[in-house]
Design an enzyme around this catalytic site. Structure first.
Site, PDB file in Angstrom:
ATOM      1  N   ASP A   1       0.991  -1.411  -0.076  1.00 53.00           N
ATOM      2  CA  ASP A   1       0.195  -0.079   0.045  1.00 53.00           C
ATOM      3  C   ASP A   1       0.827   1.372   0.006  1.00 53.00           C
ATOM      4  O   ASP A   1       1.654   1.613   1.111  1.00 53.00           O
ATOM      5  CB  ASP A   1      -1.054   0.112   0.552  1.00 53.00           C
ATOM      6  CG  ASP A   1      -1.954   1.185   1.112  1.00 53.00           C
ATOM      7  OD1 ASP A   1      -1.538   2.096   0.813  1.00 53.00           O
ATOM      8  OD2 ASP A   1      -3.136   0.893   1.465  1.00 53.00           O
ATOM      9  N   HIS A   2       1.005   1.810  -1.263  1.00 47.68           N
ATOM     10  CA  HIS A   2       1.704   2.626  -1.187  1.00 47.68           C
ATOM     11  C   HIS A   2       1.910   3.788  -0.147  1.00 47.68           C
ATOM     12  O   HIS A   2       2.718   4.935  -0.424  1.00 47.68           O
ATOM     13  CB  HIS A   2       2.499   3.176  -2.393  1.00 47.68           C
ATOM     14  CG  HIS A   2       1.124   4.069  -3.183  1.00 47.68           C
ATOM     15  ND1 HIS A   2       0.264   3.947  -3.858  1.00 47.68           N
ATOM     16  CD2 HIS A   2       1.902   5.629  -3.388  1.00 47.68           C
ATOM     17  CE1 HIS A   2      -0.034   4.875  -4.135  1.00 47.68           C
ATOM     18  NE2 HIS A   2       0.789   5.550  -3.652  1.00 47.68           N
TER      19      HIS A   2
ATOM     20  N   HIS B   1      -5.848   3.054   0.807  1.00 50.15           N
ATOM     21  CA  HIS B   1      -4.579   3.852   1.139  1.00 50.15           C
ATOM     22  C   HIS B   1      -5.684   5.053   2.366  1.00 50.15           C
ATOM     23  O   HIS B   1      -4.966   5.074   3.121  1.00 50.15           O
ATOM     24  CB  HIS B   1      -5.095   4.948   0.046  1.00 50.15           C
ATOM     25  CG  HIS B   1      -3.975   4.510  -0.769  1.00 50.15           C
ATOM     26  ND1 HIS B   1      -3.021   3.218  -1.023  1.00 50.15           N
ATOM     27  CD2 HIS B   1      -4.304   4.708  -2.177  1.00 50.15           C
ATOM     28  CE1 HIS B   1      -2.767   2.802  -2.525  1.00 50.15           C
ATOM     29  NE2 HIS B   1      -3.619   4.015  -3.261  1.00 50.15           N
TER      30      HIS B   1
HETATM   31  C1  BG6 Z   1      -3.622   4.340  -6.715  1.00 51.61           C
HETATM   32  C2  BG6 Z   1      -4.716   4.910  -7.526  1.00 51.61           C
HETATM   33  O1  BG6 Z   1      -2.988   3.468  -5.717  1.00 51.61           O
HETATM   34  O2  BG6 Z   1      -2.718   5.219  -6.000  1.00 51.61           O
HETATM   35  C3  BG6 Z   1      -4.163   5.546  -8.805  1.00 51.61           C
HETATM   36  O3  BG6 Z   1      -4.521   3.143  -8.146  1.00 51.61           O
HETATM   37  C4  BG6 Z   1      -3.868   6.728  -7.490  1.00 51.61           C
HETATM   38  O4  BG6 Z   1      -5.876   5.247  -9.059  1.00 51.61           O
HETATM   39  C5  BG6 Z   1      -2.517   6.608  -7.135  1.00 51.61           C
HETATM   40  O5  BG6 Z   1      -4.169   7.872  -8.659  1.00 51.61           O
HETATM   41  C6  BG6 Z   1      -2.496   8.158  -5.834  1.00 51.61           C
HETATM   42  O6  BG6 Z   1      -1.184   7.949  -6.001  1.00 51.61           O
HETATM   43  P1  BG6 Z   1      -0.394   9.486  -4.891  1.00 51.61           P
HETATM   44  O7  BG6 Z   1       0.795   8.662  -4.534  1.00 51.61           O
HETATM   45  O8  BG6 Z   1       0.076   9.743  -6.190  1.00 51.61           O
HETATM   46  O9  BG6 Z   1      -1.515   9.766  -4.333  1.00 51.61           O
END
Ligand code: BG6
Length: 514
Positions: A205-206, A268
């Protein structure tokens, strides 16, 4: 024993503190990426590997293996990585770092059910162990649609790749989406756990890799001044917003039918909620963290009237950043009758002593006013105001806002006397900005997470129980939406459908306009 050694053995606190400040460097290892031709791999994974190497956090013999259906030689693959690094890496390009990394790049052409290709992969890994000293330590990164998870995982098992040779490790890294509902997530977990032990599975979960998200724990548990206020006695409500200005880009195939709630609320935003609301873990290790996150997720409750407390939307054509943009239904690859949500707002309650009665409002959307992710803890108004009502007209509610991105930091909003002869009070803010307090720029989330995988450090990876519990929370909302009409339209570049404002207005509240 020397006195130094004795002190070390006895756990000299000064020594320990110094040791912990040393960079954490991965030992001999390699990474195999399945789905290496995808967007994520090009934009995030390849640049992150280079940035780690550039920061000196990878071992000299680190090796990167790409697996995909392409007629590529090793050099072609290295060229693709090179272009991705040039375009997307965070740190400056250094030829000597690149050369060292490029020597460890290999490509295995094949489809996922191709036994011969997996045998080639096995040989490749053996050769890397001999040539580059990777020591049998490999992580397999599944950057592929979930329908391929079972095949890849079974192939790894069938070809003996999931079994670590004595003294080494094998790990599986799994990208979201982790299923599309509870049942499918459980099935995936079963498949993966049939091959890898729980401690060998790293679910990405980045958001947890972001510095500002980890800082929620620092803010809450390394300080004393916030904790006394962090509960139902002082907090009125919490708003968690993840707004994006982009549309779905080239991701129609993934996004249509999935939608914003499954795409980011299930993972997230519920993780952000868990970190904001959980109790203090007994330590900062994976087990203790999961225990607390799971406990609070288990206490999360959906309101009974989902029609009143959830809203979904879909963007229509509009203007963004001075340019005309298409509506969702006109985007390439989207079913013109699609009911997929590109905006979602959900109210959640937490049934425990700390939070009973404090709503948590979650919202996300594509093509909103601007890109911003933040957690706003909004405090109750003072129980009594000795000031004249006209003097406090411009005094809002106190708030603590964790600015996750893009303007990383923390803001505290409170009332202050306006200089002058009257006692007029107006909202002001006190800001902490990463850019001002720290000289070093924050690593990308994927740098941190890939390094953690190589180190076997699972703190920042959700466990299967959290993933399943999150689906359990979201499934009734999706089922309700399926049975009730279609998403509310909102114009691209605005802050979502009117119904979302009405949802909060019914509770006597309003969304922040970040
Ligand atoms: C991803 C989603 O997990 O997170 C995308 O699948 C989204 O739809 C992205 O654009 C957003 O990541 P960040 O790090 O740019 O907020």
């Amino acid at each position: 024993m020397s006195s130094d050694a004795a002190a070390a053995a006895a756990g000299n606190p000064l020594r320990d503190a110094q040791d912990r400040r040393l960079p954490r460097i991965a030992g001999p290892s390699g990474l195999v990426i399945f789905g290496v031709t995808g967007d994520l791999s090009r934009k995030k994974l390849m640049p992150a590997v280079y940035d780690l190497a550039n920061r000196g956090l990878l071992p000299p013999g680190f090796s990167l293996v790409g697996f995909a259906r392409r007629d590529w030689e090793h050099e072609d693959f290295a060229q693709v990585v090179y272009e991705a690094v040039k375009e997307h890496a965070r740190t400056p390009f250094r030829e000597e770092v690149w050369q060292q990394l490029a020597q460890g790049m290999r490509f295995v052409p094949g489809v996922f059910d191709d036994d011969a290709a997996f045998e080639v992969l096995k040989t490749t890994i053996h050769e890397l162990d001999k040539e580059r000293g990777t020591g049998g330590n490999f992580a397999f990164y599944l950057s592929v649609p979930p329908r391929f998870f079972p095949t890849v995982v079974q192939q790894l098992k069938k070809h003996g790749l999931s079994d670590a040779p004595a003294g080494s490790w094998r790990r599986a890294v799994v990208e979201k989406p982790f299923g599309h509902d509870l049942a499918s997530a459980q099935e995936l977990n079963e498949v993966i756990h049939g091959v890898f032990r729980a401690s060998e599975v790293f679910r990405i979960d980045h958001y947890l890799g972001k510095e500002t998200v980890q800082n929620i724990l620092a803010l809450r548990f390394a300080n004393t001044m916030f904790e006394p206020l962090w509960n139902r006695s002082y907090v009125d409500h919490v708003q968690i917003t993840m707004a994006e200005d982009i549309g779905i880009g080239g991701r129609a195939g993934y996004y249509d039918g999935i939608g914003s709630a499954r795409d980011v609320i299930q993972n997230h935003l519920l993780q952000l909620l868990a970190l904001t609301a959980m109790e203090e873990p007994s330590s900062f290790d994976a087990k203790a963290l999961v225990l607390e996150k799971l406990k609070v997720l288990n206490a999360v409750r959906l309101p009974s009237d989902l029609g009143k407390h959830t809203v979904r939307g879909q963007y229509t054509a509009g203007w963004q950043g001075g340019r005309k943009v298409l509506g969702y239904l006109e985007e390439e690859g989207i079913d013109p009758k699609s009911k997929t949500d590109t905006f979602a707002a959900i109210k959640l309650e937490i049934d425990n002593r700390r939070w009973a009665g404090v709503p948590f409002y979650l919202r996300t959307g594509k093509r909103l006013g601007r890109r911003v992710t933040e957690i706003a803890v909004v405090f109750q108004r003072a129980p009594y105001s000795p000031f004249d009502a006209t003097d406090t007209q411009e005094l809002g509610q106190n708030a603590l806002v964790i600015r996750v991105q893009p303007d990383e930091g923390v803001t505290i909003r409170f009332g202050s006397k306006v200089p002058g002869t009257s006692m007029e009070i107006r909202d002001v803010t006190m800001d902490f900005a990463y850019g001002e307090s720290f000289t070093e720029s924050s690593p990308e989330a994927y740098e941190r997470l890939i390094l953690d995988v190589l180190l076997g450090d699972a703190n920042l990876f959700p466990r299967h129980q959290e993933v399943e519990r999150s689906w359990e929370i979201l499934d009734p909302v999706e089922a309700y939406w399926d049975g009730h009409g279609k998403p509310e339209p909102y114009t691209a570049g605005t802050w979502g459908p009117k119904a979302a404002d009405e949802m909060l207005a019914r509770d006597g509240r309003s969304w922040r306009r970040p």
